[in-house]
Design a protein around this motif. Sequence first.
Motif, mmCIF file in Angstrom:
data_model
loop_
_atom_site.group_PDB
_atom_site.id
_atom_site.type_symbol
_atom_site.label_atom_id
_atom_site.label_comp_id
_atom_site.label_asym_id
_atom_site.label_seq_id
_atom_site.Cartn_x
_atom_site.Cartn_y
_atom_site.Cartn_z
ATOM 1 N N PRO A 93 13.847 0.649 2.816
ATOM 2 C CA PRO A 93 14.332 -0.422 3.922
ATOM 3 C C PRO A 93 14.842 -1.472 3.084
ATOM 4 O O PRO A 93 14.244 -2.023 2.143
ATOM 5 C CB PRO A 93 13.032 -0.703 4.532
ATOM 6 N N PHE A 97 8.916 -2.780 2.831
ATOM 7 C CA PHE A 97 8.142 -1.912 3.629
ATOM 8 C C PHE A 97 7.369 -2.803 4.498
ATOM 9 O O PHE A 97 6.900 -3.914 3.891
ATOM 10 C CB PHE A 97 7.026 -0.884 3.109
ATOM 11 N N THR A 98 7.180 -2.565 5.789
ATOM 12 C CA THR A 98 6.174 -3.467 6.633
ATOM 13 C C THR A 98 4.917 -3.212 6.475
ATOM 14 O O THR A 98 4.125 -4.110 6.742
ATOM 15 C CB THR A 98 6.920 -3.683 8.292
ATOM 16 N N THR A 99 4.491 -2.053 6.179
ATOM 17 C CA THR A 99 3.071 -1.647 6.079
ATOM 18 C C THR A 99 2.768 -0.909 4.725
ATOM 19 O O THR A 99 3.757 -0.267 4.141
ATOM 20 C CB THR A 99 2.460 -0.811 7.227
ATOM 21 N N GLN A 101 0.926 1.739 4.560
ATOM 22 C CA GLN A 101 1.012 3.055 4.970
ATOM 23 C C GLN A 101 2.330 3.634 5.011
ATOM 24 O O GLN A 101 2.662 4.703 4.469
ATOM 25 C CB GLN A 101 0.688 3.170 6.567
ATOM 26 N N GLU A 102 3.411 2.812 5.522
ATOM 27 C CA GLU A 102 4.816 2.961 5.569
ATOM 28 C C GLU A 102 5.374 3.345 3.924
ATOM 29 O O GLU A 102 6.163 4.405 3.685
ATOM 30 C CB GLU A 102 5.613 1.919 5.961
ATOM 31 N N GLN A 103 4.863 2.550 3.237
ATOM 32 C CA GLN A 103 5.144 2.529 1.517
ATOM 33 C C GLN A 103 4.423 3.832 0.912
ATOM 34 O O GLN A 103 5.123 4.438 0.256
ATOM 35 C CB GLN A 103 4.558 1.286 0.871
ATOM 36 N N MET A 105 3.656 6.423 2.630
ATOM 37 C CA MET A 105 4.394 7.982 3.106
ATOM 38 C C MET A 105 5.601 8.028 2.351
ATOM 39 O O MET A 105 6.117 8.991 2.104
ATOM 40 C CB MET A 105 4.616 7.467 4.645
ATOM 41 N N HIS A 106 6.435 6.626 2.130
ATOM 42 C CA HIS A 106 7.687 6.848 1.394
ATOM 43 C C HIS A 106 7.525 7.493 0.010
ATOM 44 O O HIS A 106 8.040 8.427 -0.759
ATOM 45 C CB HIS A 106 8.271 5.677 1.530
#
Length: 129
Positions: A93, A97-99, A101-103, A105-106
Amino acid sequence: AKIPLVVDDALTQLETGHSVVIGLQSTGESSTQATLEDLQSKLAAQNAPVQNLEEVCLPGLLSTASAIMSGFVRNHFPVAPLPNEKIKVPDLPPNGFTTVQEQAMHQHMTMLANQSNDLPPPEPKPELL
């Protein structure tokens, strides 16, 4: 040239109440040629190219019936799995990352993509041929 004569004769026989059976024969020449070309491509893949197909030593006797059935199975019932599709990892992004968890997952998707890219292509299942 032979087909019109055969058709005319078959129609005449049918009109007189007879049954018609047409037998087709093959010399196996096309199967032999296909086997030689397949063997040549395998030798070329092993860096042992053969320029003349007449110089190729066959691994055994050729069976026309076996070649026909193998070709039928290979063409109508493919046994090699489809190539692995590359895992597409979304771009980072632009604003980060906003969270967490998002980081995570990536990072996980990137790791899986890298591992799958290192895998060899799937092999056909020779026991089905």
